[in-house]
Structures are given as C-alpha cells and as structure tokens.
Design an enzyme around this catalytic site. Structure first.
Site, PDB file in Angstrom:
ATOM      1  N   ASN A 155       0.804  -1.234   0.000  1.00 28.66           N
ATOM      2  CA  ASN A 155       0.000   0.000   0.000  1.00 28.66           C
ATOM      3  C   ASN A 155       0.836   1.282   0.000  1.00 28.66           C
ATOM      4  O   ASN A 155       0.377   2.311  -0.485  1.00 28.66           O
ATOM      5  CB  ASN A 155      -1.052  -0.014   1.116  1.00 28.66           C
ATOM      6  CG  ASN A 155      -0.462  -0.057   2.494  1.00 28.66           C
ATOM      7  OD1 ASN A 155       0.703  -0.428   2.667  1.00 28.66           O
ATOM      8  ND2 ASN A 155      -1.238   0.308   3.484  1.00 28.66           N
ATOM      9  N   GLU A 254       4.756  -3.855  12.397  1.00 31.73           N
ATOM     10  CA  GLU A 254       3.779  -2.793  12.107  1.00 31.73           C
ATOM     11  C   GLU A 254       2.602  -3.477  11.427  1.00 31.73           C
ATOM     12  O   GLU A 254       2.695  -3.838  10.250  1.00 31.73           O
ATOM     13  CB  GLU A 254       4.408  -1.738  11.185  1.00 31.73           C
ATOM     14  CG  GLU A 254       5.584  -0.997  11.790  1.00 31.73           C
ATOM     15  CD  GLU A 254       5.196  -0.073  12.935  1.00 31.73           C
ATOM     16  OE1 GLU A 254       3.997   0.238  13.078  1.00 31.73           O
ATOM     17  OE2 GLU A 254       6.097   0.309  13.695  1.00 31.73           O
ATOM     18  N   CYS A 288      -3.140   1.643   6.665  1.00 34.65           N
ATOM     19  CA  CYS A 288      -3.341   1.024   7.987  1.00 34.65           C
ATOM     20  C   CYS A 288      -3.916   2.039   8.969  1.00 34.65           C
ATOM     21  O   CYS A 288      -4.548   1.679   9.947  1.00 34.65           O
ATOM     22  CB  CYS A 288      -2.023   0.467   8.509  1.00 34.65           C
ATOM     23  SG  CYS A 288      -0.725   1.704   8.494  1.00 34.65           S
ATOM     24  N   GLU A 462       8.466   2.799  14.402  1.00 33.12           N
ATOM     25  CA  GLU A 462       9.288   3.250  13.273  1.00 33.12           C
ATOM     26  C   GLU A 462       9.240   4.767  13.238  1.00 33.12           C
ATOM     27  O   GLU A 462       8.247   5.379  13.623  1.00 33.12           O
ATOM     28  CB  GLU A 462       8.750   2.673  11.963  1.00 33.12           C
ATOM     29  CG  GLU A 462       8.951   1.177  11.893  1.00 33.12           C
ATOM     30  CD  GLU A 462       8.675   0.590  10.524  1.00 33.12           C
ATOM     31  OE1 GLU A 462       7.722   1.027   9.859  1.00 33.12           O
ATOM     32  OE2 GLU A 462       9.416  -0.317  10.125  1.00 33.12           O
TER      33      GLU A 462
HETATM   34  P1  NAP Z   1       0.290  -8.995   4.001  1.00 37.53           P
HETATM   35  O1  NAP Z   1      -0.534  -9.897   3.191  1.00 37.53           O
HETATM   36  O2  NAP Z   1       0.493  -9.316   5.433  1.00 37.53           O
HETATM   37  O3  NAP Z   1       1.710  -8.903   3.241  1.00 37.53           O
HETATM   38  C1  NAP Z   1       2.742  -8.090   3.720  1.00 37.53           C
HETATM   39  C2  NAP Z   1       4.063  -8.649   3.254  1.00 37.53           C
HETATM   40  O4  NAP Z   1       4.251  -9.945   3.835  1.00 37.53           O
HETATM   41  C3  NAP Z   1       4.177  -8.844   1.749  1.00 37.53           C
HETATM   42  O5  NAP Z   1       5.498  -8.596   1.366  1.00 37.53           O
HETATM   43  C4  NAP Z   1       3.855 -10.324   1.588  1.00 37.53           C
HETATM   44  O6  NAP Z   1       4.412 -10.899   0.436  1.00 37.53           O
HETATM   45  C5  NAP Z   1       4.512 -10.891   2.823  1.00 37.53           C
HETATM   46  N1  NAP Z   1       3.996 -12.180   3.238  1.00 37.53           N
HETATM   47  C6  NAP Z   1       2.759 -12.699   3.045  1.00 37.53           C
HETATM   48  N2  NAP Z   1       2.684 -13.920   3.619  1.00 37.53           N
HETATM   49  C7  NAP Z   1       3.895 -14.169   4.174  1.00 37.53           C
HETATM   50  C8  NAP Z   1       4.441 -15.272   4.907  1.00 37.53           C
HETATM   51  N3  NAP Z   1       3.729 -16.348   5.198  1.00 37.53           N
HETATM   52  N4  NAP Z   1       5.714 -15.183   5.320  1.00 37.53           N
HETATM   53  C9  NAP Z   1       6.460 -14.092   5.043  1.00 37.53           C
HETATM   54  N5  NAP Z   1       6.003 -13.022   4.358  1.00 37.53           N
HETATM   55  C10 NAP Z   1       4.730 -13.062   3.926  1.00 37.53           C
HETATM   56  O7  NAP Z   1      -0.241  -7.494   3.976  1.00 37.53           O
HETATM   57  P2  NAP Z   1      -0.639  -6.609   2.708  1.00 37.53           P
HETATM   58  O8  NAP Z   1      -1.939  -7.103   2.184  1.00 37.53           O
HETATM   59  O9  NAP Z   1       0.504  -6.486   1.773  1.00 37.53           O
HETATM   60  O10 NAP Z   1      -0.828  -5.172   3.397  1.00 37.53           O
HETATM   61  C11 NAP Z   1      -1.985  -4.784   4.024  1.00 37.53           C
HETATM   62  C12 NAP Z   1      -1.861  -4.917   5.536  1.00 37.53           C
HETATM   63  O11 NAP Z   1      -0.708  -4.211   5.977  1.00 37.53           O
HETATM   64  C13 NAP Z   1      -3.026  -4.276   6.258  1.00 37.53           C
HETATM   65  O12 NAP Z   1      -3.430  -5.107   7.326  1.00 37.53           O
HETATM   66  C14 NAP Z   1      -2.432  -2.970   6.799  1.00 37.53           C
HETATM   67  O13 NAP Z   1      -3.079  -2.465   7.934  1.00 37.53           O
HETATM   68  C15 NAP Z   1      -1.037  -3.387   7.084  1.00 37.53           C
HETATM   69  N6  NAP Z   1      -0.148  -2.217   7.127  1.00 37.53           N
HETATM   70  C16 NAP Z   1       0.319  -1.802   8.333  1.00 37.53           C
HETATM   71  C17 NAP Z   1       1.118  -0.672   8.415  1.00 37.53           C
HETATM   72  C18 NAP Z   1       1.641  -0.196   9.739  1.00 37.53           C
HETATM   73  O14 NAP Z   1       2.538   0.633   9.733  1.00 37.53           O
HETATM   74  N7  NAP Z   1       1.147  -0.671  10.860  1.00 37.53           N
HETATM   75  C19 NAP Z   1       1.443   0.035   7.252  1.00 37.53           C
HETATM   76  C20 NAP Z   1       0.946  -0.409   6.037  1.00 37.53           C
HETATM   77  C21 NAP Z   1       0.145  -1.549   5.985  1.00 37.53           C
HETATM   78  P3  NAP Z   1       3.491 -11.240  -0.854  1.00 37.53           P
HETATM   79  O15 NAP Z   1       3.029  -9.954  -1.377  1.00 37.53           O
HETATM   80  O16 NAP Z   1       4.406 -11.932  -1.770  1.00 37.53           O
HETATM   81  O17 NAP Z   1       2.379 -12.101  -0.333  1.00 37.53           O
END
Ligand code: NAP
Length: 481
Positions: A155, A254, A288, A462
């Site tokens: 995102n 995060e 997020c 962060e």
């Molecule tokens: P996600 O599905 O958790 O993926 C995040 C990262 O983790 C991607 O690089 C993904 O790779 C990788 N990943 C997925 N499954 C994994 C596994 N089993 N082992 C290791 N790595 C793995 O999240 P997203 O859909 O990209 O992002 C949306 C989420 O991020 C939302 O919940 C949002 O709230 C959160 N977010 C939080 C913050 C914060 O600062 N707190 C900031 C931004 C977003 P692939 O793409 O290859 O699956």
C-alpha cells in the site's frame, strides 16, 4: 542476471542472484486495467540466502564507516529521491493504482526518512553511570544489530521500504528487503537510488518472490540474520513472530489497524470533512491508519454524512496515472470482492447507502467511493479492516459510550478525534487504546514521530529516535576506574 523483464523497467532490477541462471519471473499488473506492466525475478530460497551472504559480507565495512559518512550517503539518497520524484511517483501509481498526488505525497514522505535518519545517524549516544553500591561504572553503548530482513506491504511501496532502510543503514546494518509481490518495481527503483547515492554493494538487497512464506522463513533461520522488521497484516505478522522465536530475532511489527474517527458534538463540520477526506480517502482508503469506524455524535450525523456523500460522489474515478483522477483502483480484484461483501453484509444488517455501494461499470479493480449510515456496531464492516473507499458511519450519544466502542477491538494503531475543545480532545486521546492519536487532524504520519500500534497492531516503533534503536542493541560494560 537472466530475466525476461521488458523495458522500461528492466534496468531497475538489481540484486544478488547468481549470474547466468535461468529464472522464473513474477508478473506485475496495472490494477487500473488488469494488464501486465512488467515482470521481476521470482527468487528461490537459494537466491534469498545469496542476498543474506552479500549483506553479511557488507556488514563489517558498513558498520565501520563513521556515522558522518553514513549520514552523508543517506542525505544523498534524500536528494536523489527528490530529484527523481516524478519518475518514482509515476511508477508507484502504475503498479499500486494510487493517484499521482497521493504518490507524490508518498515520495516526499518516503524521502524524508532518509533525511531524518541522516540527521539521527550522528546522534547515536550512550550512557555512563555508576552502580548503586559504587562498585563499578556502568557504560552503555549502542551497536548495530547485524543483517536485517525487511518485509513490506503493497500500500505504500516506497515509504514502507525507506521507513526501514533508512534507520537500518543509519544504525550500520545491511538489509535484505522482501517487498510485496504486487508492487516490487518501486523497491528496485529505491535500491537503485541507494546505489546511485553511494550505498556500497551488498548493503541494500532486494529479493522478490512468489513464495514469501518459504523464502522469508529460510532467511529468518539463517543465524547471520539478527532482526526482522515487518509491515503488513496482523495475521502474517503473528505467523512471523512464531518463526522469529526459533532464532530469538529482534522483531519490529507494524500490523493492521481499525482506526476510530470520533466526531464530538462541538466539532466544526467543514473541518471534520476536510480531515475525513484525508483520513479515509488517502490511497483510496488502503492505509493502515485509515478511518475505519466513523463515530459521529447523533446531533451531527445528518450534517456530516450529507456533506461527506456530496464530496464522495463528486470524486473522479480513474487510473492513478491520470492527473485528473481523484480515486484510483484498489490493488486487485480480490480486494474489490472483499469490500463488496462487507458492504452487502452491512446493508443486510441494517446500514443505508448514501452514495456508491457498487463496482463502477469499467475495467480494472475499482469500487465506487461509498458512504454508509446507520451501521450497526456489531457489523463485520466495523470489526474488520475495510481497506477501501468506504465510510462507515455509526451514531453515538456520550463520550463514555464512544470511548468504550472505540476501544472494543483487538487492534490499536491510529485514532482520530474532532472537537472544538482541545482539553476534551486531549483527555479523550489519553483514554483511547491506540499507539497514535490525531486531534483535529486527518493525517498523523511524520518521520520525526514514533509510528506504531498497541495490542495486536504491533510491536516496536518506526520513525523518530525510536526507529533507529530497532536496529541496534545496547552493550553494557562494567568497569572500575
Ligand atoms: P500482508 O498480506 O500481510 O503482506 C505483507 C508482506 O508480507 C508482503 O510482502 C507479503 O508478500 C509478505 N507475506 C505474506 N505472507 C507471508 C508469509 N507467510 N511469510 C512471510 N512473508 C509473507 O499485507 P498486505 O496485504 O501487503 O498489506 C496490508 C496490511 O498491511 C493491512 O493489514 C495494513 O493495515 C497493514 N499495514 C500496516 C502498516 C503499519 O505501519 N502498521 C502500514 C501499512 C500496511 P506477498 O506480497 O508476496 O504475499
């Protein structure tokens, strides 16, 4: 390196994969039309461990550079990101779908992490004290932890990368960045900019893979890796915490959010709407920190929901790369399906649609900006992170009631309060269970401030001074003069 990456992106790809080996690739799509944009290497476990080799090799000489030298390289990264801001923003818009103005905002925010940590790099201090019984002196210094694995979401493909790379490099740590599969091109461009700024080979490595579970697990089990900094969903973060336990890694998490946006009875409606347009609609709601549950005092519900519906229905939908676009596509069709079903179930539970509530009749992963009122507090759309352009409005009657409702979640990242009475707003900020609270503001991210959540929204911070400590360990030396 042999790849099938077409121009104009092919020259972005840098990494540490063994040369001359035929490799698979991952397609990267433009979410505004679903057509392939480019492709990137699909790394294996072997490639990822080669990246860890490169990082481990680079660690000694990077940590040995003086803080001032590291700061100067980071400063140059900031300058280059600013010089190339239009190119980076266009790439972000192309692969992520966000509007050009959101992408330019992201580039400015992302670049600031390099400037902030250039300034912090020279301020890593220690402590000197004496033990209570006077037997010895207590000297404490801070040292770089070692190779850090960084895993980032789609995102904010630039900012989530620099929010980790900049403090790690300032601390003296090399990194292996594993970006999301949907938005890998921006990561390669940032790695290229780091190289152009003088970051030595092996200090910033990018590994793109379709097997994230297997590849990240292998890196976390390599004893040379000492830290994991993850941004993404709570579900994946939880699984990675289990993995990290095996080698007792330092982790920074995060994770997901479910931000309440509270409008008290004395709030100024026009100010609320301006704040809401940012807190809800930045990145099409895919943040997020996005306002997920909009609690409006019953006396203002009609006014606020009407004004918001007017603003939402006037938004121009289109590809992010078109300068006229005010609301781009979601990241993919799965995201559209999820939002569609959340809206449907909210309506089935009694919510009313004031505007939107449907997929616009066009190709691409679009969903119309939607305002829902009369949303029941127990609806799925209130309990889950929406991650899309849906404003879900819930009425309340008293401060006590809204605080109880806002805190009734396992997540606690961001929260927002609007009121004309700052004292009331600050009291409420103290009572909200969140890592970050914005009072009379729709935007709270700032590289100089500690960003992070409480409860299941994460561990660690962060940005700010705290961000660099995530990549350092204290060392205590006992001595007597
Ligand atoms: P996600 O599905 O958790 O993926 C995040 C990262 O983790 C991607 O690089 C993904 O790779 C990788 N990943 C997925 N499954 C994994 C596994 N089993 N082992 C290791 N790595 C793995 O999240 P997203 O859909 O990209 O992002 C949306 C989420 O991020 C939302 O919940 C949002 O709230 C959160 N977010 C939080 C913050 C914060 O600062 N707190 C900031 C931004 C977003 P692939 O793409 O290859 O699956």
């Amino acid at each position: 390196m042999t790849t099938t990456i077409p121009s104009p992106y092919s020259d972005l790809i840098i990494g540490t994969a063994p040369p001359n080996r035929r490799r698979d690739t991952i397609d990267v799509f433009d979410p505004s039309c679903g057509k392939p944009l480019s492709s990137v290497p699909d790394a294996t476990v072997e490639d990822a461990l080669a990246a860890v080799d490169a990082a481990a090799l680079a660690f000694g000489s990077w940590r040995a550079r003086s803080p001032r030298e590291r700061a100067e390289v980071l400063q140059r990264c900031w300058e280059l990101m600013n010089e190339r801001k239009d190119e980076i923003a266009t790439l972000i818009s192309s692969e992520n779908g966000k509007t050009l103005s959101d992408a330019l905002g992201e580039v400015a925010y992302a670049a600031e992490f390099f400037r902030w940590y250039a300034e912090e790099a020279v301020r890593a201090t220690g402590q000197l004290g004496s033990s209570p019984n006077g037997a010895n002196q207590i000297m404490v210094s801070y040292e770089p932890i070692g190779v850090a694995v960084l895993v980032t979401p789609w995102n904010f493909p630039a900012a989530m990368a620099t929010r980790k790379i900049a403090p790690a490099l300032a601390a003296g740590c090399p990194v292996v960045l594993k970006p999301a599969s949907e938005t890998p091109l921006t990561s390669y461009l940032i790695a290229r900019i780091c190289a152009d700024a003088g970051v030595p080979d092996g200090v910033v490595n990018v590994v793109t893979t379709s097997r994230s579970g297997e590849v990240v697990r292998a890196m976390l089990h390599d004893p040379r890796v000492r830290a994991l900094s993850f941004t993404g969903s709570t579900e994946v973060g939880r699984a990675l915490l289990h993995e990290a336990a095996d080698t007792v890694l330092k982790t920074s998490m995060e994770l997901g959010g479910n931000a309440p946006f509270i409008v008290l009875d004395d709030a100024v409606p026009d100010e609320v709407i301006d704040g809401l347009m940012i807190a809800k609609m930045r990145n099409g709601g895919q943040a997020c920190t996005a306002a997920n549950r909009i609690y409006v005092h019953r006396s203002l519900v009609e006014k606020i929901s009407g004004l918001l519906a007017d603003r939402f229905s006037a938004l121009t939908i289109g590809p992010g790369t078109d300068p006229a676009t005010e609301c781009g596509p979601l990241i993919n069709d799965r995201a559209v399906d999820k939002i569609d079903s959340l809206v449907e179930s909210a309506v089935a539970a009694g919510a009313r649609i004031l505007t939107g509530g449907e997929r616009p009749p066009r190709e691409g992963s679009f969903y119309a900006p939607t305002v829902l009122v009369d949303v029941p507090p127990q609806a799925d759309i209130v309990r889950e992170e929406i991650f899309g352009p849906i404003a879900s409005i819930i009425a309340f009657d008293s401060d006590e009631e809204v605080i109880r409702a806002a805190n009734d979640t396992h997540l606690g990242l961001a929260a927002y309060v609007y009121t004309a009475d700052l004292r009331r707003g600050l009291r409420m900020a103290g009572e909200l269970e969140a890592g970050m609270v914005a009072v009379n503001r729709g935007l709270l991210s700032d590289p100089a401030a500690p960003f992070g959540g409480v409860k299941e929204s994460g561990l660690g911070r962060e940005g700010g001074t705290e961000g660099m400590l995530e990549f350092m360990e204290s060392k205590y030396i006992a001595t007597s003069w």
